[in-house]
Scaffold this active site. Structure first.
Site, short mmCIF file in Angstrom:
data_model
loop_
_atom_site.label_atom_id
_atom_site.label_comp_id
_atom_site.label_asym_id
_atom_site.label_seq_id
_atom_site.Cartn_x
_atom_site.Cartn_y
_atom_site.Cartn_z
N GLN A 58 -4.23 -5.37 6.91
CA GLN A 58 -5.19 -6.38 6.44
C GLN A 58 -4.95 -7.70 7.15
OE1 GLN A 58 -7.63 -5.40 4.50
NE2 GLN A 58 -6.77 -3.43 3.92
N CYS B 209 -4.89 2.55 -3.55
CA CYS B 209 -3.65 3.07 -2.93
C CYS B 209 -2.49 2.09 -3.11
CB CYS B 209 -3.84 3.37 -1.45
SG CYS B 209 -4.98 4.71 -1.14
N HIS C 187 0.88 -1.18 0.00
CA HIS C 187 0.00 0.00 0.00
C HIS C 187 0.92 1.23 0.00
CE1 HIS C 187 -2.71 2.98 1.88
NE2 HIS C 187 -3.72 2.20 1.56
N ASP D 104 3.46 -4.46 7.92
CA ASP D 104 2.22 -3.70 7.82
C ASP D 104 1.07 -4.69 8.01
OD1 ASP D 104 -0.09 -2.45 7.05
OD2 ASP D 104 0.66 -1.70 5.14
N LYS E 206 -10.08 -0.61 10.61
CA LYS E 206 -10.24 -1.81 9.77
C LYS E 206 -10.50 -3.04 10.65
CE LYS E 206 -6.94 0.03 6.43
NZ LYS E 206 -7.71 0.48 5.28
N1 PLP Z 1 -1.59 -0.69 4.63
C1 PLP Z 1 -2.55 -1.45 4.08
C2 PLP Z 1 -2.22 -2.84 3.62
C3 PLP Z 1 -3.83 -0.94 3.93
O1 PLP Z 1 -4.79 -1.68 3.38
C4 PLP Z 1 -4.08 0.40 4.36
C5 PLP Z 1 -5.42 1.00 4.16
O2 PLP Z 1 -6.16 0.61 3.28
C6 PLP Z 1 -3.05 1.13 4.94
C7 PLP Z 1 -1.81 0.55 5.07
C8 PLP Z 1 -3.27 2.53 5.45
O3 PLP Z 1 -4.16 2.53 6.51
P1 PLP Z 1 -4.70 3.93 7.12
O4 PLP Z 1 -5.19 4.75 5.98
O5 PLP Z 1 -5.78 3.51 8.06
O6 PLP Z 1 -3.54 4.55 7.83
#
Ligand code: PLP
Length: 406
Positions: A202, A363, A122, A199, A225
Site C-alpha cells: 500500500q 486479510c 496483512h 511490506d 495495486k
Molecule cells: N500486504 C498488504 C499490505 C496488502 O494490502 C496486500 C494485498 O492486499 C498484500 C500484502 C498481499 O498482496 P498480494 O495478494 O498481491 O500478494
C-alpha cells in the site's frame, strides 16, 4: 499540476457502468485499475512479441528479454535501488515475502530465535513468518497498535534481543491507513543487528519509496495495486542478503550449470527467478511505472490527501459511523462500521448503486480482533478518484444505513 479528467480518461474501466450506474471504484487497495498504456503494452506483447526470455536465439525472445530487463531497470529507478541485481520479479508481494521467509529463514533462523511482526500486518506478512517459526522452533513476537491506529513503536525495544532475526513491518496498513515511523523502526532494529523487511504493497502506491534512503533490507510490493498487471510483483533486497540466501525455487533459468553431482546457481537476480517468470506481467509493470513517472505524483498525493479528508468528514456526518485509523499522516484508506448494520450488507447495497468497496476482514484478522469486530467496510482511494465519487459514497452509505436500520 494535473488534469484529473485527462488522467481518468487513461483508465478505460473507470468509464463503465455497473447495474446501469456510472461505476465508482473505491476498492483500489485490493487491486487498482490499469491505464491504457499498460493494457496496450500487454496486448501488444501477446499479439506481436511473445517469446520466452533468456532462452531463444530468435528475434522475439531477444526483444522480450530486452523489454523484460528494461522493466527491471524501470522498477529499479522507481524505488531508488542501487542495482538491477537487487530486483527480483515474483508473482506478487505474497510470493516475495514467502521467498524471504523461506530462503532467509532456512539459512539464518534457528530454534529459539524470534521474528517480530506488527499487529496491523496483512496475512501475507504474518503467515509466512508463522510457517517459518513452526518449521524452526522460533517465536513470533507482535508489536501492538493503539486504538487510534498508531503503531506502538515505543514497545519495540522490549521485543528486540540477540535472538531476533527479522522485523517485518508494513509501510502502510491496508485497513487503518497507518504509515508507521519506518525510519525509527529500521534504526532501532539495525542498532540491535536485526534486518527489516518492509511490506510496501500500500505504501508504494501512496507516496512511493526510496529503498536506499529508507535503508531497509527487504522491500516487497505487488504490480496489480500499482496500476500494473496481476501476477507480477517485486522483491528488492540488499545484494548482501540475496547473495547469502539459498534459492527459494529450483528450475530453469536460475542456474549456471547443472550436473547430477552439483548445480551452480545463476548470478543475481536470476538465482531467485526459477522457471518461466511472468515476463509479460513484468514488462507491463515496467509500463505502469513509466506511466506513473509521467504524472505529477506530488500533486496527485496532495489530491489523494484532500480526498481522504473530504471522504472522512462526509462519512463522519452519518450517526453511529466509526472510522478505524485516525493517525494524521495516514494514507487514503477509510475503513468503517456503522452501528446496527453489518459491513457486508452495506457493501451489497453500495454495489447495487455502482459503488465498489471491500467488506470483510481485509486479510488482516488481527486488526479485526483488536477492535472486537468480524469485519469492516473499506473505501480505498486512488489517484484517479474524485470529490464527486466521495459524495456518492457518503450518500450511498447514508442511504444504506437508513435502510438497514429500518
Ligand atoms: N500486504 C498488504 C499490505 C496488502 O494490502 C496486500 C494485498 O492486499 C498484500 C500484502 C498481499 O498482496 P498480494 O495478494 O498481491 O500478494
Amino acid at each position: 499540476m494535473f488534469d484529473l479528467q485527462e488522467i481518468r480518461a487513461d483508465f478505460p474501466l473507470l468509464g463503465r457502468k455497473v447495474y446501469g450506474k456510472p461505476l465508482v471504484y473505491l476498492d483500489n487497495g485490493a487491486t487498482a485499475q490499469k491505464p491504457r498504456q499498460v493494457i496496450d503494452k500487454v496486448n501488444y506483447l501477446h499479439s506481436e512479441l511473445n517469446g520466452n526470455i533468456h532462452r531463444g536465439a530468435h528475434y522475439l525472445s531477444e526483444e522480450c528479454t530486452s523489454e523484460y530487463e528494461a522493466a527491471r531497470e524501470a522498477v529499479r529507478r522507481f524505488i531508488g535501488a542501487g542495482s538491477t541485481r537487487e530486483i527480483v520479479f515474483t508473482s506478487g508481494a505474497t510470493q516475495s515475502i514467502n521467498t524471504v521467509a523461506y530462503s532467509y529463514g532456512e539459512k539464518f533462523v534457528h530454534e529459539g530465535d524470534n521474528i517480530v511482526v506488527t499487529e496491523m500486518e496483512h496475512h501475507a506478512n504474518i503467515v509466512p513468518w508463522q510457517l517459518l517459526c513452526e518449521r524452526k522452533g522460533a517465536e513470533l513476537r507482535v508489536l501492538p497498535f493503539s486504538d487510534d491506529g498508531s503503531l506502538r513503536t515505543d514497545r519495540l525495544p522490549e521485543l528486540l534481543d540477540k535472538r531476533t532475526k527479522m522485523v517485518a513491518i508494513t509501510q502502510a496498513s491496508n485497513v487503518l491507513g497507518t504509515r508507521p515511523d519506518l525510519k525509527y523502526v529500521i534504526h532501532m532494529a539495525h542498532d540491535a543487528g536485526v534486518p527489516v523487511l518492509v511490506d510496501g504493497c500500500q505504501g508504494i502506491v501512496h507516496g512511493g519509496v526510496d529503498v536506499r534512503e529508507l535503508d531497509c533490507d527487504f522491500y516487497v510490493f505487488s504490480g496489480h495495486k500499482l496500476y500494473g498487471p496481476t501476477g507480477i510483483g517485486v522483491l528488492w533486497a540488499k545484494e548482501k542478503w540475496l547473495e547469502a540466501m539459498p534459492p527459494f525455487l529450483g528450475g530453469g533459468d536460475m542456474v549456471k550449470t547443472v550436473t547430477f553431482a552439483k548445480t551452480i546457481y545463476a548470478e543475481l537476480p536470476l538465482k531467485f527467478e526459477a522457471g518461466t517468470t511472468n515476463f509479460i506481467g513484468a514488462i507491463g509493470l515496467g509500463e505502469a511505472v513509466r506511466y506513473l513517472e509521467t504524472l505529477d505524483l506530488v500533486a496527485l498525493g496532495q489530491h489523494e490527501h484532500a480526498l481522504l479528508d473530504y471522504t472522512t468528514e462526509k462519512l463522519l456526518q452519518i450517526p453511529g459511523l466509526r472510522i478505524y485509523g485516525q493517525t494524521p499522516d495516514k494514507c487514503s484508506i477509510v475503513s468503517f462500521t456503522a452501528e446496527g448494520t453489518h459491513p457486508y450488507d452495506i457493501g451489497m447495497i453500495l454495489d447495487k448503486m455502482g459503488i465498489a468497496v471491500r467488506t470483510g476482514t481485509h486479510c488482516a484478522e488481527p486488526v479485526m480482533t483488536h477492535y472486537g469486530l468480524t469485519g469492516m467496510v473499506r473505501a480505498s482511494l486512488a489517484l484517479y478518484n474524485t470529490l464527486e465519487e466521495a459524495d456518492r459514497l457518503a450518500e450511498g452509505v447514508a442511504k444504506a444505513v437508513t435502510m438497514l436500520r429500518g
